[in-house]
Design an enzyme around this catalytic site. Sequence first.
Site, PDB file in Angstrom:
ATOM      1  N   CYS B  87       0.832  -1.207   0.000  1.00  0.00           N
ATOM      2  CA  CYS B  87       0.000   0.000   0.000  1.00  0.00           C
ATOM      3  C   CYS B  87       0.873   1.266   0.000  1.00  0.00           C
ATOM      4  O   CYS B  87       1.522   1.539  -0.981  1.00  0.00           O
ATOM      5  CB  CYS B  87      -0.968  -0.069   1.173  1.00  0.00           C
ATOM      6  SG  CYS B  87      -2.370   1.043   1.000  1.00  0.00           S
ATOM      7  N   HIS B 203      -3.429  -5.777   1.144  1.00  0.00           N
ATOM      8  CA  HIS B 203      -2.696  -5.948   2.408  1.00  0.00           C
ATOM      9  C   HIS B 203      -2.608  -7.417   2.807  1.00  0.00           C
ATOM     10  O   HIS B 203      -3.490  -7.910   3.523  1.00  0.00           O
ATOM     11  CB  HIS B 203      -3.424  -5.198   3.524  1.00  0.00           C
ATOM     12  CG  HIS B 203      -3.251  -3.720   3.485  1.00  0.00           C
ATOM     13  ND1 HIS B 203      -2.263  -3.070   4.184  1.00  0.00           N
ATOM     14  CD2 HIS B 203      -3.944  -2.764   2.840  1.00  0.00           C
ATOM     15  CE1 HIS B 203      -2.353  -1.758   3.970  1.00  0.00           C
ATOM     16  NE2 HIS B 203      -3.362  -1.544   3.150  1.00  0.00           N
ATOM     17  N   GLU B 205      -0.848  -8.751   5.017  1.00  0.00           N
ATOM     18  CA  GLU B 205      -0.700  -8.904   6.473  1.00  0.00           C
ATOM     19  C   GLU B 205      -2.055  -8.833   7.181  1.00  0.00           C
ATOM     20  O   GLU B 205      -2.166  -9.184   8.350  1.00  0.00           O
ATOM     21  CB  GLU B 205       0.280  -7.846   7.019  1.00  0.00           C
ATOM     22  CG  GLU B 205      -0.286  -6.457   7.279  1.00  0.00           C
ATOM     23  CD  GLU B 205      -0.530  -5.633   6.015  1.00  0.00           C
ATOM     24  OE1 GLU B 205      -0.454  -6.195   4.905  1.00  0.00           O
ATOM     25  OE2 GLU B 205      -0.825  -4.430   6.158  1.00  0.00           O
TER      26      GLU B 205
END
Lengths: 81, 234
Positions: B87, B203, B205
């Site tokens: 990002c 994302h 994560e």
Amino acid sequence: MIAKVYVNFKKTILDPQGRTIRKTLESLGYKDVLEVRQGKVFTLKFKDNLPKEKVEEMVKKLGKDVLSNPVIEDFEYEVVE
Amino acid sequence: MIKCGVVVFPGSNCDHDAYHVSKHVMDFETVFLWHKDEDLKGCDFIIIPGGFSYGDYLRCGAIASFSPIMKSIKKFANDGGLVLGICNGFQILLESGLLTGSLLRNKNLKFICKFVDIRVENTDTPFTNSCTKKVLRIPIAHHDGCYFIDKDGLRKLEENGQVLFRYSSSRGEVDREFNPNGSLNNIAGITNKEGNVLGMMPHPERASETVLGSFDGKMIFKSVLNFLEKKIKE
């Protein structure tokens, strides 16, 4: 000495913010506005007594390396006083 | 043991998520790397996390790209080190010149936060070798994710196979209707020509544990682990 750096999207880049502003202007009755492009202006104040050529050289370099992203933006500058 | 460094800029806000996944889900030795430092502390893998580094002043990622740590990361990347920018991290990699192109304001001008499907275009890379699914379900959360590059640059990316992820349907169809932000060719993630630097808007994560609704993102970290373990054996 003061320099102004104007940064705008390249002509080939779509500017959805500018487009939205144009539509708003149209809705307010400003129907003659064909296009709006939104950009940025940086006003840079330099130390006194610098030669104008030196200021121009610096502005050109920092305009290209820092203030604009050459992938998407063009810049112009003027040394105003 | 793999050592991972998570870079922290003022305004990073996914740094702890990345740290958590790296340390507690992947079991990597994990350290934070402060933006003012130049020491990468012997890390094998660098994550530039999401957030709003320097409040997105000037341009997203622009100020961060001039920070001292980025000098070391450029050198690390040029020597073949693995770098993942997520990002805002992707934006920083573009601004620093490690990746080509730029990210513009989303075409619909909205901040978009939702799960999307992304198609894996190549599984022969350090970041995707363990992707057992063709389509990953991973969330995006951004305002400036509309990938742009000039025609020549786009052609090069496609010819070199540098487009690693594309926004798609859950079955892997790539079409305008599955493009959330107006990115050229539905691009969600690209690598450099050498393949060791990846920038992506989704994302991973935030999608590495079942409790979060998807663990597809973990395949990316697993791939990194697999790649680095092989490299160490060699």
